[in-house]
Design a protein around this motif. Structure first.
Motif, PDB file in Angstrom:
ATOM      1  N   ARG A 115       0.831  -1.207   0.000  1.00 52.78           N
ATOM      2  CA  ARG A 115       0.000   0.000   0.000  1.00 52.78           C
ATOM      3  C   ARG A 115       0.868   1.261   0.000  1.00 52.78           C
ATOM      4  O   ARG A 115       0.589   2.228  -0.722  1.00 52.78           O
ATOM      5  CB  ARG A 115      -0.932  -0.007   1.220  1.00 52.78           C
ATOM      6  CG  ARG A 115      -1.812   1.247   1.337  1.00 52.78           C
ATOM      7  CD  ARG A 115      -2.774   1.171   2.506  1.00 52.78           C
ATOM      8  NE  ARG A 115      -3.819   0.197   2.255  1.00 52.78           N
ATOM      9  CZ  ARG A 115      -3.956  -0.947   2.919  1.00 52.78           C
ATOM     10  NH1 ARG A 115      -3.104  -1.260   3.903  1.00 52.78           N
ATOM     11  NH2 ARG A 115      -4.921  -1.777   2.621  1.00 52.78           N
ATOM     12  N   GLU A 119       0.915   4.147  -2.747  1.00 52.12           N
ATOM     13  CA  GLU A 119       0.545   5.504  -2.332  1.00 52.12           C
ATOM     14  C   GLU A 119       1.618   6.524  -2.737  1.00 52.12           C
ATOM     15  O   GLU A 119       1.314   7.689  -3.014  1.00 52.12           O
ATOM     16  CB  GLU A 119       0.344   5.530  -0.811  1.00 52.12           C
ATOM     17  CG  GLU A 119      -0.192   6.847  -0.272  1.00 52.12           C
ATOM     18  CD  GLU A 119      -0.512   6.789   1.212  1.00 52.12           C
ATOM     19  OE1 GLU A 119      -1.147   7.725   1.721  1.00 52.12           O
ATOM     20  OE2 GLU A 119      -0.136   5.789   1.860  1.00 52.12           O
ATOM     21  N   GLU A 153      -5.712  -5.697   7.846  1.00 51.17           N
ATOM     22  CA  GLU A 153      -5.264  -4.381   7.406  1.00 51.17           C
ATOM     23  C   GLU A 153      -4.961  -3.518   8.634  1.00 51.17           C
ATOM     24  O   GLU A 153      -5.541  -3.707   9.707  1.00 51.17           O
ATOM     25  CB  GLU A 153      -6.369  -3.680   6.591  1.00 51.17           C
ATOM     26  CG  GLU A 153      -7.006  -4.539   5.504  1.00 51.17           C
ATOM     27  CD  GLU A 153      -6.184  -4.607   4.239  1.00 51.17           C
ATOM     28  OE1 GLU A 153      -5.113  -3.964   4.213  1.00 51.17           O
ATOM     29  OE2 GLU A 153      -6.586  -5.302   3.294  1.00 51.17           O
ATOM     30  N   LYS A 155      -5.622  -0.265  10.377  1.00 52.42           N
ATOM     31  CA  LYS A 155      -6.714   0.705  10.287  1.00 52.42           C
ATOM     32  C   LYS A 155      -6.236   2.155  10.266  1.00 52.42           C
ATOM     33  O   LYS A 155      -7.000   3.064   9.942  1.00 52.42           O
ATOM     34  CB  LYS A 155      -7.690   0.489  11.453  1.00 52.42           C
ATOM     35  CG  LYS A 155      -8.404  -0.855  11.395  1.00 52.42           C
ATOM     36  CD  LYS A 155      -9.334  -1.052  12.582  1.00 52.42           C
ATOM     37  CE  LYS A 155     -10.020  -2.413  12.524  1.00 52.42           C
ATOM     38  NZ  LYS A 155     -10.909  -2.636  13.705  1.00 52.42           N
ATOM     39  N   GLU A 157      -4.016   3.258   8.271  1.00 48.30           N
ATOM     40  CA  GLU A 157      -3.558   3.576   6.924  1.00 48.30           C
ATOM     41  C   GLU A 157      -4.725   3.994   6.038  1.00 48.30           C
ATOM     42  O   GLU A 157      -5.898   3.809   6.392  1.00 48.30           O
ATOM     43  CB  GLU A 157      -2.841   2.354   6.316  1.00 48.30           C
ATOM     44  CG  GLU A 157      -1.575   1.978   7.075  1.00 48.30           C
ATOM     45  CD  GLU A 157      -0.983   0.657   6.646  1.00 48.30           C
ATOM     46  OE1 GLU A 157      -0.014   0.214   7.286  1.00 48.30           O
ATOM     47  OE2 GLU A 157      -1.503   0.046   5.689  1.00 48.30           O
ATOM     48  N   ASN A 158      -4.426   4.541   4.891  1.00 51.73           N
ATOM     49  CA  ASN A 158      -5.446   4.949   3.934  1.00 51.73           C
ATOM     50  C   ASN A 158      -5.946   3.716   3.199  1.00 51.73           C
ATOM     51  O   ASN A 158      -5.385   3.308   2.179  1.00 51.73           O
ATOM     52  CB  ASN A 158      -4.865   5.966   2.949  1.00 51.73           C
ATOM     53  CG  ASN A 158      -5.923   6.506   1.995  1.00 51.73           C
ATOM     54  OD1 ASN A 158      -7.069   6.061   2.003  1.00 51.73           O
ATOM     55  ND2 ASN A 158      -5.527   7.452   1.158  1.00 51.73           N
ATOM     56  N   LEU A 159      -7.009   3.118   3.715  1.00 50.60           N
ATOM     57  CA  LEU A 159      -7.504   1.859   3.169  1.00 50.60           C
ATOM     58  C   LEU A 159      -8.210   2.007   1.834  1.00 50.60           C
ATOM     59  O   LEU A 159      -8.610   1.011   1.220  1.00 50.60           O
ATOM     60  CB  LEU A 159      -8.430   1.184   4.185  1.00 50.60           C
ATOM     61  CG  LEU A 159      -7.786   0.850   5.545  1.00 50.60           C
ATOM     62  CD1 LEU A 159      -8.758   0.078   6.434  1.00 50.60           C
ATOM     63  CD2 LEU A 159      -6.502   0.048   5.360  1.00 50.60           C
ATOM     64  N   SER A 160      -8.353   3.243   1.360  1.00 52.28           N
ATOM     65  CA  SER A 160      -8.914   3.437   0.010  1.00 52.28           C
ATOM     66  C   SER A 160      -7.866   3.081  -1.046  1.00 52.28           C
ATOM     67  O   SER A 160      -8.188   2.902  -2.222  1.00 52.28           O
ATOM     68  CB  SER A 160      -9.344   4.897  -0.179  1.00 52.28           C
ATOM     69  OG  SER A 160      -8.227   5.774  -0.132  1.00 52.28           O
ATOM     70  N   ILE A 161      -6.619   2.976  -0.630  1.00 49.06           N
ATOM     71  CA  ILE A 161      -5.539   2.561  -1.531  1.00 49.06           C
ATOM     72  C   ILE A 161      -5.338   1.055  -1.379  1.00 49.06           C
ATOM     73  O   ILE A 161      -5.122   0.550  -0.280  1.00 49.06           O
ATOM     74  CB  ILE A 161      -4.229   3.304  -1.209  1.00 49.06           C
ATOM     75  CG1 ILE A 161      -4.414   4.804  -1.422  1.00 49.06           C
ATOM     76  CG2 ILE A 161      -3.080   2.784  -2.062  1.00 49.06           C
ATOM     77  CD1 ILE A 161      -3.255   5.642  -0.982  1.00 49.06           C
ATOM     78  N   SER A 162      -5.416   0.353  -2.483  1.00 54.71           N
ATOM     79  CA  SER A 162      -5.352  -1.103  -2.457  1.00 54.71           C
ATOM     80  C   SER A 162      -3.969  -1.612  -2.073  1.00 54.71           C
ATOM     81  O   SER A 162      -2.944  -1.066  -2.489  1.00 54.71           O
ATOM     82  CB  SER A 162      -5.725  -1.672  -3.830  1.00 54.71           C
ATOM     83  OG  SER A 162      -5.539  -3.071  -3.855  1.00 54.71           O
TER      84      SER A 162
END
Length: 488
Positions: A115, A119, A153, A155, A157-162
């Motif tokens: 990720r 990013e 994952e 939480k 982190e920017n979870l919108s990034i795969s």
């Protein structure tokens, strides 16, 4: 003619420089990608040449059973793929011995690394849709898990990034964490949660797996079953079965010193081809898939320089290693009986495809073979002992690799007139001619191994003799070329 010689010397220099660099690979920089529970995790970066277009990236995860290990395991691969135009990274992740963690945290960190790289794609000039997760053993499990396992994952982190890679390469990976595979005792009650083979589904990124058929740590069956199920689900998963090798075979000389680069070359070559098909690298691989490993075994005439020049003559399709030792003999009771010294042990570990054996110059020294007080357990004459130890030497290399091609080399000529006052030089020459060389030729016939008559090939090379026994630098170049022509 002079210009031709200069070119040869230059090429040999380049070859020696490359070898030195391979033994001491340096990363370009380390970057912090995660801080958790007071622990800082870094990415070990190997940068490609500056490119106008965004490049692909590959992230390697080291092995060690989720317990130990370090990113240096993939420095050699990272250096190579950086040279092929990719951003190459060997990633740190939490392990039990250092951080007191379980395999579950390893999976989380693997996802965090992928990720983070995606990013920061723009600042690294990489294509966020061309990121490869790779790794070996437990690190192979981490690589597989980034594409297969859901959840785990971080939480914060920017979870919108795969965190899902676009391709996976795994070297003898842990793919089943139940009792049928590896790691069940570290995941009691949760054996299937991060077991890749139990979480397979449609729509996975393309995968390339390597596995040794004699792996006793992670069963080969696991990789075979993983590949079969993945493909039945419509995924693109290829397994490269490597015959007669065990766990960790893919490591090169940088990380596993002394083992050679045979399987490093094979796996790196196939990985390169896989990535080229995906459009991640261009051109042909810059190494040979079928590397031929050559061990040069002998005394000071081997230790000197001929193996170095032999490498230059044979080229990068071969890996030549020098296991010579000045003063070495096959008979016991001398300063350096070969069977008792480190050079011998290292030569066995190398697992050669070709072994060049050249002994006899020191065995022919009356100081040893005529000494009635020479300490040896052998019951017989020195001549009989010489032959017996020679046969044992051949057998030991065949035991390591039954397909090893053995070459027995007669010793170098001795030129008495070059240094007539040298200790026992006349007697050594007589012994060479009277019994050493005949025994070597006899062994070649009895054992059905190839004879290289160095004594005959170099008999007119008096001008290259330094002291009647050893050669000048130019002499060892001549010797290397003559030997190279015999084996190429």
């Amino acid at each position: 003619m002079k210009s031709k010689k200069k070119v040869i010397v230059f090429l040999l220099f380049i070859c020696s420089v490359f070898t030195m660099r391979a033994q001491n690979i340096q990363l370009d920089k380390k970057l912090l990608y995660k801080v958790i529970d007071g622990d800082s995790l870094y990415l070990h970066i190997f940068q490609p040449k500056v490119s106008k277009k965004p490049t692909a990236a590959i992230v390697f995860f080291f092995g060690g059973g989720w317990v130990s290990g370090n990113p240096k395991q993939f420095y050699q691969q990272s250096k190579y793929f950086a040279s092929r135009g990719m951003l190459a990274i060997s990633a740190e992740y939490r392990i039990k011995n250092t951080h007191g963690t379980t395999p579950l945290e390893c999976v989380e960190d693997g996802k965090s690394a992928i990720r983070w790289v995606r990013e920061h794609a723009k600042e690294f000039n990489i294509d966020p849709n061309k990121i490869v997760a790779a790794g070996g053993s437990a690190g192979g499990h981490v690589a597989l898990s980034t594409s297969v396992i859901e959840g785990f994952e971080n939480k914060n982190e920017n979870l919108s990034i795969s965190a899902i890679p676009n391709a996976v390469v795994a070297y003898n990976p842990v793919s089943d964490t139940t009792k049928k595979g590896y790691g069940a005792n570290k995941l009691v009650g949760r054996e299937k949660e991060i077991s890749p083979v139990h979480q397979l589904k449609k729509g996975l990124p393309p995968m390339l797996l390597f596995h040794g058929t004699k792996d006793k740590t992670v069963p080969f069956e696991n990789a075979s079953r993983f590949t079969k199920i993945a493909n039945e689900l419509g995924n693109d998963c290829k397994l490269v079965s490597v015959e007669n090798v065990g766990h960790g075979f893919f490591n090169g000389d940088f990380f596993r010193k002394g083992g050679g680069n045979k399987y490093y070359n094979l796996t790196t070559y196939d990985t390169d081809v896989f990535l080229k098909k995906l459009g991640y690298v261009k051109g042909k691989p810059t190494l040979f898939r079928e590397l031929i490993q050559v061990a040069c075994v002998g005394d000071s005439n081997t230790k000197a320089q001929y193996p170095q020049f032999l490498q230059g003559f044979l080229g990068k399709e071969y890996q030549v290693k020098n296991f010579g030792k000045g003063g070495a003999t096959l008979i016991d009771g001398s300063n350096f009986p070969y069977a008792k010294i480190n050079e011998y042990k290292k030569s066995i570990k190398f697992g050669s495809d070709i072994v060049l054996i050249m002994f006899g110059t020191n065995d022919a020294n009356p100081k040893w073979f005529l000494d009635p007080k020479r300490p040896t357990k052998f019951n017989g004459s020195a001549k009989e002992e010489f032959k017996s130890e020679y046969l044992k030497l051949i057998k030991s290399y065949k035991k390591k690799n039954k397909n090893t091609q053995i070459y027995v080399l007669t010793p170098m000529p001795i030129w008495v007139e070059k240094n007539p006052k040298k200790e026992f030089i006349k007697e050594r020459k007589e012994a060479l001619n009277n019994w050493v060389i005949p025994i070597v030729k006899e062994i070649s016939l009895e054992q059905d191994v190839t004879l290289i008559d160095v004594h005959q090939l170099m008999k007119k090379s008096f001008k290259f003799s330094k002291d009647g026994v050893h050669l000048t630098k130019d002499g060892y170049k001549v010797l290397a070329k003559k030997i190279g022509k015999e084996i190429k």
